[in-house]
Design a protein around this motif. Structure first.
Motif, PDB file in Angstrom:
ATOM      1  N   UNK A 139       0.918  -1.347  -0.216  1.00 16.74           N
ATOM      2  CA  UNK A 139       0.101   0.041  -0.098  1.00 16.74           C
ATOM      3  C   UNK A 139       0.992   1.121   0.075  1.00 16.74           C
ATOM      4  N   UNK A 185     -14.167   6.097  -3.018  1.00 17.76           N
ATOM      5  CA  UNK A 185     -13.426   4.778  -3.229  1.00 17.76           C
ATOM      6  C   UNK A 185     -14.421   3.664  -2.743  1.00 17.76           C
ATOM      7  N   UNK A 201     -15.459  -8.866  -2.596  1.00 19.43           N
ATOM      8  CA  UNK A 201     -15.445  -7.674  -3.400  1.00 19.43           C
ATOM      9  C   UNK A 201     -14.125  -7.316  -3.912  1.00 19.43           C
ATOM     10  N   UNK A 202     -13.050  -8.078  -3.481  1.00 21.75           N
ATOM     11  CA  UNK A 202     -11.606  -8.137  -3.823  1.00 21.75           C
ATOM     12  C   UNK A 202     -11.323  -8.111  -5.347  1.00 21.75           C
ATOM     13  N   UNK A 215     -14.327  -5.519  -7.051  1.00 22.18           N
ATOM     14  CA  UNK A 215     -14.397  -4.470  -6.900  1.00 22.18           C
ATOM     15  C   UNK A 215     -13.070  -3.542  -7.082  1.00 22.18           C
ATOM     16  N   UNK A 271      -6.981   5.100   3.441  1.00 23.57           N
ATOM     17  CA  UNK A 271      -7.798   4.153   2.672  1.00 23.57           C
ATOM     18  C   UNK A 271      -8.519   3.266   3.602  1.00 23.57           C
ATOM     19  N   UNK A 316      -3.863  -8.535  -0.890  1.00 22.64           N
ATOM     20  CA  UNK A 316      -4.344  -9.612   0.109  1.00 22.64           C
ATOM     21  C   UNK A 316      -4.654 -10.969  -0.729  1.00 22.64           C
ATOM     22  N   UNK A 351     -14.389 -13.781   2.736  1.00 29.31           N
ATOM     23  CA  UNK A 351     -14.366 -12.429   2.620  1.00 29.31           C
ATOM     24  C   UNK A 351     -15.602 -11.999   2.156  1.00 29.31           C
ATOM     25  N   UNK A 408      -4.613   2.408  -4.390  1.00 27.15           N
ATOM     26  CA  UNK A 408      -4.064   1.942  -3.335  1.00 27.15           C
ATOM     27  C   UNK A 408      -5.097   1.147  -2.693  1.00 27.15           C
ATOM     28  N   UNK A 409      -6.409   1.156  -2.779  1.00 27.13           N
ATOM     29  CA  UNK A 409      -7.363   0.489  -2.084  1.00 27.13           C
ATOM     30  C   UNK A 409      -7.142  -0.886  -3.054  1.00 27.13           C
ATOM     31  N   UNK A 447     -16.124   0.652  -4.631  1.00 29.63           N
ATOM     32  CA  UNK A 447     -15.572  -0.920  -4.372  1.00 29.63           C
ATOM     33  C   UNK A 447     -16.889  -1.586  -4.295  1.00 29.63           C
ATOM     34  N   UNK A 485     -12.157   0.138  -9.633  1.00 28.45           N
ATOM     35  CA  UNK A 485     -11.058   1.013  -8.971  1.00 28.45           C
ATOM     36  C   UNK A 485     -10.044   1.587 -10.076  1.00 28.45           C
ATOM     37  N   UNK A 513     -15.139  -4.602   6.920  1.00 29.78           N
ATOM     38  CA  UNK A 513     -15.472  -5.602   7.311  1.00 29.78           C
ATOM     39  C   UNK A 513     -15.560  -5.665   8.801  1.00 29.78           C
ATOM     40  N   UNK A 537      -8.065   5.373  -4.576  1.00 27.13           N
ATOM     41  CA  UNK A 537      -8.663   4.151  -5.625  1.00 27.13           C
ATOM     42  C   UNK A 537      -7.492   3.102  -5.693  1.00 27.13           C
ATOM     43  N   UNK A 551      -4.588  -2.912  -2.189  1.00 22.53           N
ATOM     44  CA  UNK A 551      -4.513  -3.609  -0.884  1.00 22.53           C
ATOM     45  C   UNK A 551      -5.400  -4.860  -1.160  1.00 22.53           C
ATOM     46  N   UNK A 552      -6.235  -4.692  -2.086  1.00 23.84           N
ATOM     47  CA  UNK A 552      -7.272  -5.765  -2.151  1.00 23.84           C
ATOM     48  C   UNK A 552      -6.670  -7.025  -2.853  1.00 23.84           C
TER      49      UNK A 552
END
Lengths: 139, 286, 136
Positions: free
Chosen positions: A25, C89, A108-109, A112, C54, A54, A105, A46-47, C93, A116, C61, A44, A50-51
């Protein structure tokens, strides 16, 4: 795929633990700031990173992330490659559906993070694992 | 493409041998093409800068405009074209300043004569062409970034977020909303909510002639994002055509509050936030 | 591993997340908070995410889970200070943070909890002083 020329050197980060996801990140944020993405676009990408990092850790059993800057005419961008040598994704269409998860989970990884970023490519097979390439362009 | 070491040596000799004459003649040719829009002194300074950059580069040996040792020359050319682009000169007027060097060189080569004269002139002319192209390129780049900057400024001008009441902000949207503008407005609105600590926002679209799916989606997303931040949005001033579009496109406005006018929306918000508005007093003599 | 501190202010637990949390830190916070709610008997939890640049689906969750857990433990959770870029965001998402109450800042969050708590007290006094579960 958009033609782009690499500027500088791509930065690599292995993903073996939780802390590595945090490092990914931070790395992506640094590069996103360097190519002057807007604040919302930084957030967006960075998110999304991150997803996906992971996912690399949880589903791919660890792997590596490579962050590079790309250029296309006036626009600059961030390109991130997530690679693992895990079992691959059995049903890609299903995996890209909102709410579908095999790991408990929110599902949405993948779906989603695809929303982004501007470009999203995925190669997966049981032999070579999964390789996801995403690009976010400055506006 | 590049000049060999001997050629650039001769170029350096030609240019620095009669430096004053070269710059004067060069300035003279450029002046006539610019019809007095730049002062003689300023032109002379620009030409001298270029002249010394070329001489400095050619003294280092072979010249290749894309090589590292030509960085100074490239900077001088870029500097010139940036300046001209900002001052509103045309691309032709800008590149002519470079091509004028060809005329000067032609005269110099002719005078010097010698066995290599023709070859040299062709090689020098090629270099000047390259420099001209480079100048043109950077001219265009500067103009493009000027246009982009202006578009951005325009975007900022056209998106005011105003405070209507303590804790209530509003964006009166006027004109066609494209996706880029909708995005900017929405980001600005959300930021204003934070800055002013206002839990209510009114998006007034009275001045918007039409919305498409994308714009409607942007507005919807903003409302949802505002909720995530702990604020409520009310949409006011929906025209009949827009209402029809929204329904026809199948866009769900769900439980988002909509009001006919900005005034209705404000009254609604004040009631929600517990502000007592004064009862209307019966007017005397009416 | 870093731990997120939990402060007690009156009847409210305040959690101000200041670090880029690893997933483990997030899970730890969830556990710590449940314990502190029971220990202190607080009726309100404010999670301040002003410093978070972020919020991904994992943290999202976690926030939902904390809200649900504290509800079970009779405490109201309010998430405050979400940045605009983060909210935009999250919407993109597809994360809706269902069941979480939000406010713009800590102050407004406290008002929200106070109001919720006052309603509850009023209700109990008006109708049935012994009512245990009086959420409207």
């Amino acid at each position: 795929m958009t033609a782009g020329i690499d500027l500088g050197h791509p930065q690599a980060q292995s993903v073996r633990s939780d802390e590595d996801v945090v490092r990914v990140r931070q790395l992506v944020r640094t590069v996103a700031v360097a190519v002057k993405l807007s604040l919302v676009d930084q957030t967006k990408v960075v998110t999304a990173a991150s997803e996906l990092a992971r996912n690399t850790l949880v589903y791919g059993g660890g792997g590596s992330v490579e962050v590079a800057t790309v250029e296309n005419g006036r626009r600059k961008g961030v390109r991130i490659v997530f690679a693992d040598s895990g079992p691959g994704i059995a049903d890609l269409d299903l995996a890209l559906t909102d709410g579908y998860t095999t790991g408990g989970g929110l599902g949405l990884g993948l779906s989603g993070s695809r929303r982004l970023v501007d470009e999203f490519e995925i190669e997966t097979s049981p032999e070579t694992g999964t390789r996801i390439t995403v690009t976010k362009w400055s506006r | 493409m590049a000049l060999s070491t001997e050629e650039s040596g001769r170029l350096a000799a030609l240019l620095s041998g009669q430096a004053d004459r070269v710059t004067s003649r060069w300035t003279e040719i450029v002046t006539s093409s610019l019809r007095g829009r730049l002062s003689q002194a300023e032109l002379r300074r620009q030409v001298q800068d270029l002249h010394s950059a070329i001489v400095a580069t050619s003294e280092q040996g072979d010249i290749d405009l894309s090589a590292d040792n030509a960085a100074e020359l490239r900077a001088a050319l870029a500097d010139l074209s940036r300046g001209r682009a900002r001052q509103g000169f045309s691309a032709t007027e800008t590149t002519v300043s470079i091509f004028a060097l060809k005329d000067v060189l032609a005269e110099l080569v002719q005078e010097a004569g010698g066995a290599n004269a023709l070859n040299d002139y062709v090689a020098f002319a090629k270099l000047v062409d390259e420099m001209g192209l480079f100048t043109f390129e950077s001219f265009v780049r500067t103009r493009e970034s000027l246009i982009a900057d202006q578009a951005e400024q325009l975007l900022e001008l056209s998106t005011p977020v105003v405070k209507l009441w303590e804790g209530v902000v509003a964006v009166p949207l006027v004109g066609t909303l494209d996706s880029a503008r909708a995005q900017v407005v929405m980001e600005r609105l959300l930021q204003t909510l934070v800055d002013t600590s206002s839990p209510y926002a009114i998006i007034d679209i009275t001045g918007v002639p039409a919305v498409d799916t994308q714009v409607a989606q942007h507005i919807l997303k903003t409302v949802v994002a505002a909720r995530l931040m702990g604020a409520d949005c009310i949409i006011s001033g929906i025209r009949p055509q827009i209402a029809q579009t929204i329904v026809a496109l199948g866009i769900e406005f769900g439980d988002i509050a909509t009001k006919a006018s900005l005034a209705d929306a404000l009254r609604h918000v004040l009631r929600l936030s517990g502000v007592e508005t004064a009862r209307r007093q019966p007017r005397r003599g009416a | 591993m870093e731990r997120v501190p939990i402060l007690k202010i009156g009847d409210i637990l305040l959690v101000s997340i200041q670090v880029d949390m690893s997933d483990q830190t997030a899970v730890q916070l969830q556990e710590d908070l449940a314990e502190r709610i029971v220990d202190t008997g607080c009726h309100g939890v404010i999670i301040d995410i002003t410093a978070l640049d972020i919020v991904d689906s994992f943290v999202g969750r976690m926030l939902s889970t904390i809200a649900s857990i504290s509800k079970v433990l009779d405490a109201e959770t309010v998430v405050v200070g979400m940045r605009p870029a983060v909210a935009i965001t999250l919407v993109e998402l597809g994360l809706s943070l269902n069941g979480i109450r939000t406010a713009l800042n800590v102050e407004r969050g406290m008002e929200l909890i106070a109001a919720a708590h006052a309603d509850e007290l009023d209700y109990q006094l008006d109708d049935d002083p012994d009512a245990e579960t009086a959420t409207p």
